[in-house]
Design a protein around this motif. Sequence first.
Motif, short mmCIF file in Angstrom:
data_model
loop_
_atom_site.label_atom_id
_atom_site.label_comp_id
_atom_site.label_asym_id
_atom_site.label_seq_id
_atom_site.Cartn_x
_atom_site.Cartn_y
_atom_site.Cartn_z
N CYS A 126 0.86 -1.20 0.00
CA CYS A 126 0.00 0.00 0.00
C CYS A 126 0.89 1.25 0.00
O CYS A 126 1.86 1.33 0.76
CB CYS A 126 -0.90 -0.01 1.23
SG CYS A 126 -1.78 1.55 1.44
N PRO A 127 0.58 2.25 -0.84
CA PRO A 127 1.41 3.47 -0.88
C PRO A 127 1.57 4.10 0.50
O PRO A 127 2.65 4.62 0.82
CB PRO A 127 0.64 4.40 -1.82
CG PRO A 127 -0.13 3.47 -2.71
CD PRO A 127 -0.48 2.29 -1.86
N GLN A 128 0.53 4.05 1.32
CA GLN A 128 0.64 4.64 2.66
C GLN A 128 1.74 3.94 3.47
O GLN A 128 2.55 4.58 4.14
CB GLN A 128 -0.72 4.54 3.38
CG GLN A 128 -0.73 4.99 4.82
CD GLN A 128 -0.37 6.47 5.00
OE1 GLN A 128 -0.53 7.27 4.08
NE2 GLN A 128 0.12 6.84 6.17
N THR A 129 1.79 2.62 3.36
CA THR A 129 2.81 1.85 4.08
C THR A 129 4.19 2.13 3.51
O THR A 129 5.16 2.33 4.25
CB THR A 129 2.50 0.34 3.95
OG1 THR A 129 1.25 0.09 4.59
CG2 THR A 129 3.57 -0.51 4.59
N VAL A 130 4.29 2.14 2.18
CA VAL A 130 5.60 2.30 1.53
C VAL A 130 6.20 3.67 1.87
O VAL A 130 7.36 3.77 2.28
CB VAL A 130 5.45 2.12 0.00
CG1 VAL A 130 6.73 2.51 -0.72
CG2 VAL A 130 5.09 0.68 -0.33
N TRP A 131 5.39 4.74 1.72
CA TRP A 131 5.95 6.07 1.97
C TRP A 131 6.17 6.30 3.47
O TRP A 131 7.13 6.95 3.85
CB TRP A 131 5.05 7.16 1.36
CG TRP A 131 5.55 7.58 0.01
CD1 TRP A 131 6.48 8.54 -0.24
CD2 TRP A 131 5.20 7.03 -1.26
NE1 TRP A 131 6.72 8.63 -1.60
CE2 TRP A 131 5.95 7.72 -2.25
CE3 TRP A 131 4.33 6.03 -1.68
CZ2 TRP A 131 5.85 7.45 -3.61
CZ3 TRP A 131 4.23 5.76 -3.03
CH2 TRP A 131 4.98 6.45 -3.98
N ALA A 211 1.59 21.17 -5.51
CA ALA A 211 1.52 21.53 -4.08
C ALA A 211 0.59 20.58 -3.33
O ALA A 211 0.89 20.14 -2.21
CB ALA A 211 1.03 22.97 -3.95
N LEU A 212 -0.53 20.24 -3.97
CA LEU A 212 -1.51 19.36 -3.31
C LEU A 212 -0.91 17.98 -3.01
O LEU A 212 -1.01 17.47 -1.88
CB LEU A 212 -2.75 19.20 -4.20
CG LEU A 212 -3.82 18.26 -3.69
CD1 LEU A 212 -4.51 18.85 -2.47
CD2 LEU A 212 -4.86 17.98 -4.78
N PHE A 213 -0.23 17.39 -4.01
CA PHE A 213 0.31 16.05 -3.81
C PHE A 213 1.54 16.06 -2.89
O PHE A 213 1.80 15.10 -2.18
CB PHE A 213 0.61 15.38 -5.15
CG PHE A 213 -0.64 15.07 -5.92
CD1 PHE A 213 -1.58 14.20 -5.39
CD2 PHE A 213 -0.91 15.67 -7.13
CE1 PHE A 213 -2.76 13.93 -6.06
CE2 PHE A 213 -2.08 15.40 -7.81
CZ PHE A 213 -3.01 14.53 -7.28
N THR A 214 2.27 17.17 -2.93
CA THR A 214 3.40 17.30 -2.00
C THR A 214 2.86 17.34 -0.57
O THR A 214 3.34 16.63 0.32
CB THR A 214 4.18 18.60 -2.30
OG1 THR A 214 4.71 18.50 -3.62
CG2 THR A 214 5.31 18.80 -1.32
N ALA A 215 1.84 18.18 -0.35
CA ALA A 215 1.27 18.32 1.00
C ALA A 215 0.65 17.00 1.46
O ALA A 215 0.81 16.59 2.62
CB ALA A 215 0.22 19.43 1.00
N THR A 216 -0.04 16.31 0.55
CA THR A 216 -0.69 15.04 0.91
C THR A 216 0.36 14.02 1.36
O THR A 216 0.21 13.37 2.39
CB THR A 216 -1.46 14.48 -0.31
OG1 THR A 216 -2.31 15.50 -0.80
CG2 THR A 216 -2.30 13.28 0.07
N THR A 217 1.45 13.91 0.59
CA THR A 217 2.51 12.95 0.95
C THR A 217 3.11 13.32 2.30
O THR A 217 3.29 12.46 3.18
CB THR A 217 3.62 12.96 -0.12
OG1 THR A 217 3.02 12.80 -1.40
CG2 THR A 217 4.64 11.86 0.12
#
Length: 502
Positions: A126-131, A211-217
């Motif tokens: 899962c991306p959440q786990t990986v990041w 900016a949105l995807f940077t902030a989300t990550t």
Amino acid sequence: MNALAPGKPPGKESGVSSTSSEPSLYAKHQKVYPRAVSGPVRRVKWAVLAVLLSLYYVVPWIRWDRGEGVPDQAVLVDMAHARLFFFWFEIWPQEVYFLTGLLVLGAIGLFAVTSLFGRIWCGFTCPQTVWTDLFMWVERRIEGDRNARMKLDHGPRDARWWRLKLVKHAAWLAIAMATGGAWIMYFNDAPTVTVDILTGRASLAVYGFFALFTATTYVLAGAAREQVCTYMCPWPRFQGAMLDENSLVVTYRDWRGEPRGKPDAAHGDCVDCKACVHVCPTGIDIRDGQQLECIGCGLCVDACDDVMAKLGREKGLIAFETLKNLAASQAATRGMAPGPERLAAGMAVRRPQKVIRPRTLVYAGVLSAVLLVMLGAWLMRETLTLSVQRDRAPLYVTLSDGGIRNGYTLKLANKGRGATLHLAVALEGPQGLRLTVQDAEQDAAGRPVITTRDDGITQWRALVTAPAGLNLPESTPITFRLLDAQGRSVLAQQSSFLGPRR
Ligand code: SF4
Ligand code: SF4
């Protein structure tokens, strides 16, 4: 036993005391400080992380020659031309059902994998786990392992504290920006948009999404972490429906570990060292049984195996195990005292995981059916399509001489590349109907001729007229047929001619 249920509040072992002994949805979040661990599971997780992150960051840079005038990016969602490019495949908006099919395939595949291997998706891919794993690795490199981080957070905010926090957040921000930037590249030509972003020439939309995807990550992997899995993600809530007693899940073999305590003959194999709790990224104690918060990452397996190895005991006190085997071992060892006999009795009744069972057969059947349908649809995919849209307002026009006219939009989509086609349009319907196509040339037979555009859609305005005196019903079926230079039918599309009620 072991139904998936919320466990004790995460962070119980974080060194911060809880104000309530009852699990509460409104409990104050207690920070989790996972300890580093090494072992086979951890190595697999590193390998998966490396592969997935490499793919994510590198794929937009892969070039793919499709000829002139077409994007040469291997994977691209080309919003401007409403096209999805994926290596050899090119999907048009009219073929969005392929994407639907892929989503269905992904969902059923996930159900099948969950029924076999439990929360392997959550724990490994899962991306959440990986990041989060990546962010934690950075955190450890900068602030140190569990104890050092706890000491730092609970100590004074001196110059060292500020320095370490600044460096950590700067590193997190750099990763988050690389992640947000890479996401933008899937929707734009990667080299071009990179230069545009760096030189301030990118559009406001590009900067906005960046900016949105940077902030989300940054927020999800840096701050929210396990809370995303515990509180935000719906998947743990309904995955219970896919698990059964034959699914592999991370389990504590309580029949072997209890009573926990000192490493002596009076106690089971669990020495209550809490190593399994300290490495857990969600801060739970697997010894409490199956819990909603457990993402199945298996790091507690490595931690406990390490302890068992140091104690000279058999590994596998915590293991990937089926609940069926766990129940069988519990039953076989009930009432037995700790020791080698109990361990042997518990392990002897274990059976290989049952892979072929009704639910896995159903998933395999549905997967195969969807795959076959998609394959058939792809093989029968036409490179030239005609769509005919009749005007809806007005439905028909009465001319001054009493004739009736209907308007149509002909859309000719050419998904191929090569020679331009010139196709005559023939109208099939009652004798007397007349067809004109605006801006179209005519062939020798007086039929309008329309042309295709390489890898694109051409749109034509067609008018069909029924002269006065041609008494047609309220709705008459007609067909637009496209003919090549030899008069052979290439495509046909049905429509209707409408007039007043007689
Ligand atoms: S790591 Fe193993 S021995 Fe230590 S507390 Fe956990 S289960 Fe018990
Ligand atoms: S209990 Fe074990 S498998 Fe579950 S999340 Fe924690 S470390 Fe991972």
